[in-house]
Structures are given as structure tokens and as C-alpha cells.
Scaffold this motif. Structure first.
Motif, mmCIF file in Angstrom:
data_model
loop_
_atom_site.group_PDB
_atom_site.id
_atom_site.type_symbol
_atom_site.label_atom_id
_atom_site.label_comp_id
_atom_site.label_asym_id
_atom_site.label_seq_id
_atom_site.Cartn_x
_atom_site.Cartn_y
_atom_site.Cartn_z
ATOM 1 N N ASP A 231 1.691 14.631 2.699
ATOM 2 C CA ASP A 231 0.524 13.638 3.344
ATOM 3 C C ASP A 231 1.120 12.149 2.826
ATOM 4 N N ARG B 248 9.429 4.782 -4.096
ATOM 5 C CA ARG B 248 8.020 5.372 -4.308
ATOM 6 C C ARG B 248 7.423 5.884 -3.179
ATOM 7 N N SER B 249 7.396 5.155 -2.285
ATOM 8 C CA SER B 249 6.804 5.644 -0.789
ATOM 9 C C SER B 249 7.498 6.683 0.004
ATOM 10 N N TRP C 212 2.338 3.778 5.367
ATOM 11 C CA TRP C 212 3.586 4.439 5.773
ATOM 12 C C TRP C 212 3.752 4.675 7.073
ATOM 13 N N VAL D 80 2.012 12.695 -1.159
ATOM 14 C CA VAL D 80 1.350 13.845 -1.823
ATOM 15 C C VAL D 80 1.792 15.175 -1.291
ATOM 16 N N ASN E 176 3.616 1.716 -1.415
ATOM 17 C CA ASN E 176 4.227 1.776 -2.654
ATOM 18 C C ASN E 176 3.164 2.243 -3.614
ATOM 19 N N ALA E 177 2.029 1.717 -3.315
ATOM 20 C CA ALA E 177 1.039 1.903 -4.362
ATOM 21 C C ALA E 177 0.377 3.351 -4.450
ATOM 22 N N ASN E 178 0.483 4.133 -3.040
ATOM 23 C CA ASN E 178 -0.054 5.313 -2.861
ATOM 24 C C ASN E 178 1.058 6.267 -2.338
ATOM 25 N N PRO E 179 1.792 6.788 -3.260
ATOM 26 C CA PRO E 179 2.972 7.512 -2.870
ATOM 27 C C PRO E 179 2.647 8.977 -2.138
ATOM 28 N N GLN F 51 0.803 -1.126 0.182
ATOM 29 C CA GLN F 51 0.046 0.002 -0.163
ATOM 30 C C GLN F 51 0.884 1.179 0.092
ATOM 31 N N HIS G 38 0.126 7.644 3.110
ATOM 32 C CA HIS G 38 -0.881 6.906 3.058
ATOM 33 C C HIS G 38 -0.557 6.327 4.727
#
Length: 557
Positions: free
Chosen positions: A87, A269-270, A92, A72, A67-70, A65, A89
Motif C-alpha cells: 500500500d 524511502r518512497s 505516490w 506498507v 517520503n514521509a509516508n513510506p 508526502q 500513500h
């Protein structure tokens, strides 16, 4: 209705619900080798607990999750106020909470502290490596801050806390723990930090104590911009100097720390990497003396370089674990893939590379503990690290990329789809060779150590000399290193070849002394004896391939 054809067979199950620590023989044996005997069982239980957490389905889902939601960037709030926040996820924060709670920011409070921490970092990074960036910088900031006792007294308890306390809604003094980042790189300089143009102007007047400044400038790469505090380099009147920059000032107001954008990166990415602007009002406190910025921050660089080695070892280990697990559960031509001779050679070669990286990382961590403990070994170990650390950082991080790519290929098309963990591992694999100095920077640093610190060469030779006579291929490789060192003509252009050979003989000497005979023999025959191809899977005949693969096999629940 036609009969269904979608019956799934001959597919490996996910590698989940296993103990990441105890399933890694090289790691578990290495920790037991270096830790004090009276603490061995305590440390083993501690790392096994973290290993079970790292191998569980929940932690793996957090990694997916994150990595899939970097992250913002949010520059303003709904009313138009500048906030410059990032911000993340919730996954993290779950990863960070467990990492900080496990002591990954604190190698200082217990005996064998760096060894424990490095082993834990190697275990937990296999869940998701991106959040290891702020974890690494937080623990590494402490040695630099200790050059100013007042700053260390204020910040060290927060940075070494085992409590993760997120948010910029209050000053660090009101929090249970703090996270640190750093900002050294500028767009015109890269690794040449002495070319930095960010200016530091001393504050004068009431309240200024001579160590307070304002900063004006830009940082091209600022790691983890959501952190509570940063160490940065800037040009003061007396030259390049190290500064501490908090995100929130003691009175609760935001410091002048403007996040221009987040970098769109290949991997990692995270984690948030950014460009930041210091607008002239940015308050900073000097760390160390003016003009001594590089000398002040060098201990932080050394600690993060160790994490580059350890982080790459973690990526290697997880890549190998996934490849061996897949091959053990996939049948081809009537028998398991792991039993096919050519695939077994590939897996054994990958496992060998992974074990050599892990063994070297733990030796470096143990050296850090010896330096921290003082005593008669401290100076010799400090000298050893001066040469061994950049050599290891160069070689281990370089080997990570081809290993991750080969491990992905072992899974075939199943490894190439984003539902697999392999693409994330492959994207992450080049990072550590870039962070804290690229390959050329490390190679030149080795040359610098050879020229300026004769004691470092003596310590390095003393370390590899402990294996003298145990393997003729290792002895020949050591002789080759002596030959290269004796010929200084054009040494800079040959630096990579020299450093590669130094790293290999160091790994070989450790494996000959400590690894099972089949591991040491295969390493010396391939990496040092010259009987090795350019690609993985070319171990020479006579290598005990089955033993190497079985040693690397993770056992899932």
C-alpha cells in the motif's frame, strides 16, 4: 506579556513555482543541441510544461508526502487470504500518474525518444527520485521482451502506455497500462548473477508450449514488488535464463509471488524494495533462449544504467539549485552569501560538476536514439555506448554523494533538518552507484569492453578526438589515458583510476565543444589540469566564478 522576539528575517524562501527545465541552462541547451531542429520548439515546450509542473508547490508536496509516508506491506486480507500487496500513500500515485502520463516509460513512440525521455526523467526526478525506480524498469523491460515477438506484442503496448492503471485486482490484459519490476539479485550472489540458485522447471502437458516454467527460489532484492510483471533470472535445465513473471495470471488469479518483507533502506524511502519467494507454483514464461539469460537482459541493464547516470544528474542539479537559491537569499557579514568569495567558489565548483554530469547524460541518451534509428551511425554509437556507458555510470554516480553533502553544508543547519529537501537528497545520493552494478562492477565492465570490443575503444577515442587541439590540458589528459591503456600490467587493480580518467576526458571533450568558454576552461583547469583540491570549493584563480554561479541559478516565481 514580554514583546515577541520571533521575527523571522534573513531566511531564504522555498524554491518553488519555477520552471525546472528552462532554469537549467545545461539541460535546456543540451536538449536543443541534440534534438532535430524541426522538433526543437515542440520538445522545448513539452519539457517546459513538465518543468513548471515539477517546480510547483503541489508536486513538491507530493514528493514530501511520499517520503514521509513510506509503503506498507500487507501480506493477508482481513479474512486471512494471502494477498502480498504493498500500500502506498496517495501522493505516490500522483507522482506515478504524472510520470507515466509524461511518457517517462515510453522512449519508443517518437523521434528523439530517448533524448526526450531522459531530459524529462532528469526534470521530474527532481520532485521525488524514489518513484523513478519502477518508471525506469518499465521502459527498460521493453528491449529485453523484444527478443520474444509474441511477448513483446502482448506487453509492450501496456508498458509504453501513457496511462497509469494501479492495482492487482485484474490481469494486465484488462488494464490500460502496466508497470514492470525486476528480480535478479540473490543473497548468495549479489552482482554474480551466475551464482543464482532459483530453479526453473519446464511445464509439460496440455497447454504448455515449451516456454512455460515454474520457479522455486528466493530473491534478495526485488525492486518495486507492486508491479504488474517482472523480469527475473533463474537456472533452467539449459543454464541461467531470463523469465517473465506476472503478478496476476490471465485467468485473474494471483501468481505464486510471496513478499517476505520490505527492505528498510537508507534512502529511496518512497519506493518499495523487497525480498520475495517463488514457491514452486510460480508461473513464468521464458524470454529468449535457455542459458542466454544475461545476454537477454543486458539491454534492460543498459537502459537502467543510463537512468542511473541521469538520475544522479537530477540529484546533483536539484542539490545545486537549492544551494545557489539559499545563498542568493541569505546575507552574511553585510552582503549576500552568494557574493562571498569562498562560498562563490564552492557554488561554482558544484555547478561545474552538475553541468558536466548533465551534458554527459544527454550525450548518452542521444547515442541511444542513434542506435534505435539504425543507419550508418548506429553501429558506431552502439560501440561508443559499450565503453562510455559503464564509465559514465561509474563516475557520475560516484560524484553524487560528495556533491549532495557539500550542497547541504551550503545551507548550514537549515539544510540538516528534515523540513529541508537536503536530507532526502543526501540519503538518495548513494543509490545509483549501487543499482545495476557497483563501482567495481562498472570498472571491470570497462576492462571487459576494452578486451573484447576494439570497436568500442575506437568509437570512444573518436568521440574525445573531436575536441583535439581545443585545450592543452584536455590533450594532456587524453595522452595520459593512452599511457594507462598501454600498460596492462596490473590493470585490474588500477581499473578505477583508468575509468575515472576516461570519464573525465569524455566530459571535458563535451564541455570544450559545447559549453560556454568559462565552463570548459574551469573544468579543464580543475578536473584535468590538476589545479584542484580534494574538496569542492577549490577552483583555481582565474576561473570565472560569478559566471558559473549565475548560469546555475534557478529563478523562482
Amino acid at each position: 506579556m514580554p514583546p515577541s522576539t520571533h521575527t523571522v528575517t534573513n531566511q531564504a524562501s522555498p524554491l518553488v513555482d519555477y520552471d525546472v527545465f528552462t532554469a537549467d541552462s545545461a539541460l535546456a541547451e543540451g536538449v536543443a543541441r541534440h534534438v532535430a531542429p524541426e522538433r526543437a520548439e515542440e520538445v522545448r515546450e513539452e519539457l517546459s510544461e513538465l518543468g513548471r509542473a515539477a517546480g510547483c508547490a503541489q508536486a513538491q508536496e507530493w514528493g514530501r508526502q511520499a517520503n514521509a509516508n513510506p509503503p506498507v506491506l500487507r501480506t493477508h486480507d482481513r479474512f486471512g487470504h494471502r494477498v502480498d500487496e504493498v500500500d502506498f500513500h496517495p501522493a505516490w500515485h500522483q507522482l506515478m500518474e504524472r510520470a507515466v502520463g509524461a511518457g517517462l516509460t515510453d522512449p519508443f513512440s517518437r523521434p528523439d525518444g530517448q533524448l526526450r525521455r531522459s531530459a524529462a526523467f532528469l526534470v521530474w526526478s527532481q520532485v521525488e527520485p524514489g518513484h523513478g525506480c519502477p518508471v525506469s524498469m518499465t521502459h527498460a523491460a521493453v528491449p529485453a521482451l523484444r527478443q520474444d515477438p509474441a511477448l513483446a506484442a502482448e506487453w509492450e503496448p501496456l508498458l509504453t502506455s501513457h496511462r497509469y492503471d494501479w492495482g492487482l485486482d485484474r490481469p494486465a490484459s484488462a488494464k490500460l497500462g502496466a508497470i514492470a519490476g525486476m528480480g535478479m539479485t540473490e543473497k548468495q550472489g549479489g552482482s554474480d548473477v551466475r551464482a543464482n540458485t532459483t530453479r526453473a522447471t519446464p511445464l509439460t502437458g496440455a497447454g504448455a508450449d515449451g516456454a512455460e516454467y515454474t520457479l522455486l527460489g528466493h530473491k534478495w532484492f526485488c525492486s518495486a514488488p507492486m508491479s504488474d510483471v517482472f523480469l527475473v533470472l533463474a537456472q533452467a535445465p539449459g543454464g541461467l535464463t531470463c523469465f517473465l513473471v506476472p503478478r496476476v495470471l490471465p485467468d485473474g488469479t494471483r501468481n505464486g509471488f510471496r513478499i517476505q518483507r520490505l527492505k528498510d533502506k537508507l534512502g529511496n524511502r518512497s519506493n518499495a524494495s523487497s525480498e520475495v519467494e517463488f514457491d514452486g507454483s510460480t508461473w513464468a514464461r521464458r524470454v529468449g533462449e535457455e542459458g542466454r539469460g544475461v545476454a537477454t537482459i543486458i539491454e534492460m541493464v543498459a537502459a537502467t544504467r543510463l537512468d542511473c547516470v541521469t538520475g544522479s544528474a537530477a540529484l546533483m542539479r536539484q542539490s545545486v539549485a537549492q544551494a545557489v537559491h539559499h545563498a542568493g537569499h541569505r546575507s552574511v557579514f553585510g552582503r549576500p552569501l552568494v557574493e562571498q568569495p569562498l562560498m562563490r567558489n564552492v557554488l561554482a565548483d558544484l555547478a561545474l560538476e552538475s553541468e558536466a554530469a548533465t551534458t554527459l547524460a544527454l550525450r548518452l541518451a542521444a547515442a541511444h536514439d542513434s542506435v534505435a534509428g539504425g543507419g550508418e551511425r548506429a553501429e558506431a554509437e552502439r560501440a561508443f555506448l559499450r565503453l562510455a556507458l559503464p564509465a559514465a555510470k561509474y563516475w557520475v554516480t560516484k560524484r553524487c554523494v560528495p556533491l549532495a553533502g557539500e550542497a547541504l553544508e551550503c545551507l548550514g543547519g537549515n539544510g540538516y533538518v528534515e523540513e529541508s529537501p537536503m536530507p532526502a537528497l543526501l540519503r538518495e545520493s548513494p543509490l545509483n552507484s549501487l543499482w545495476e552494478g557497483s563501482g567495481n562492477v562498472q570498472a571491470l565492465d570497462v576492462l571487459r569492453a576494452l578486451q573484447r570490443s576494439p570497436a568500442s575503444l575506437d568509437a570512444f577515442l573518436g568521440e574525445i578526438g573531436r575536441a583535439h587541439g581545443a585545450d592543452h590540458r584536455l590533450d594532456a589528459a587524453v595522452k595520459d589515458v593512452f599511457t594507462q591503456l598501454a600498460d596492462l600490467e596490473g590493470i585490474e587493480a588500477r581499473a578505477r583510476r583508468l575509468v575515472e580518467r576516461m570519464a573525465l576526458v569524455l566530459q571535458g571533450s563535451l564541455l570544450v565543444r559545447f559549453a560556454p568558454p568559462e565552463v570548459a576552461d574551469a573544468f579543464c583547469a580543475s578536473r584535468l589540469g590538476g589545479d584542484w583540491g580534494a574538496a569542492f570549493g577549490t577552483l583555481p584563480s582565474g576561473a570565472d566564478l560569478e559566471a558559473l554561479v549565475e548560469r546555475a541559478r534557478p529563478v523562482a516565481g
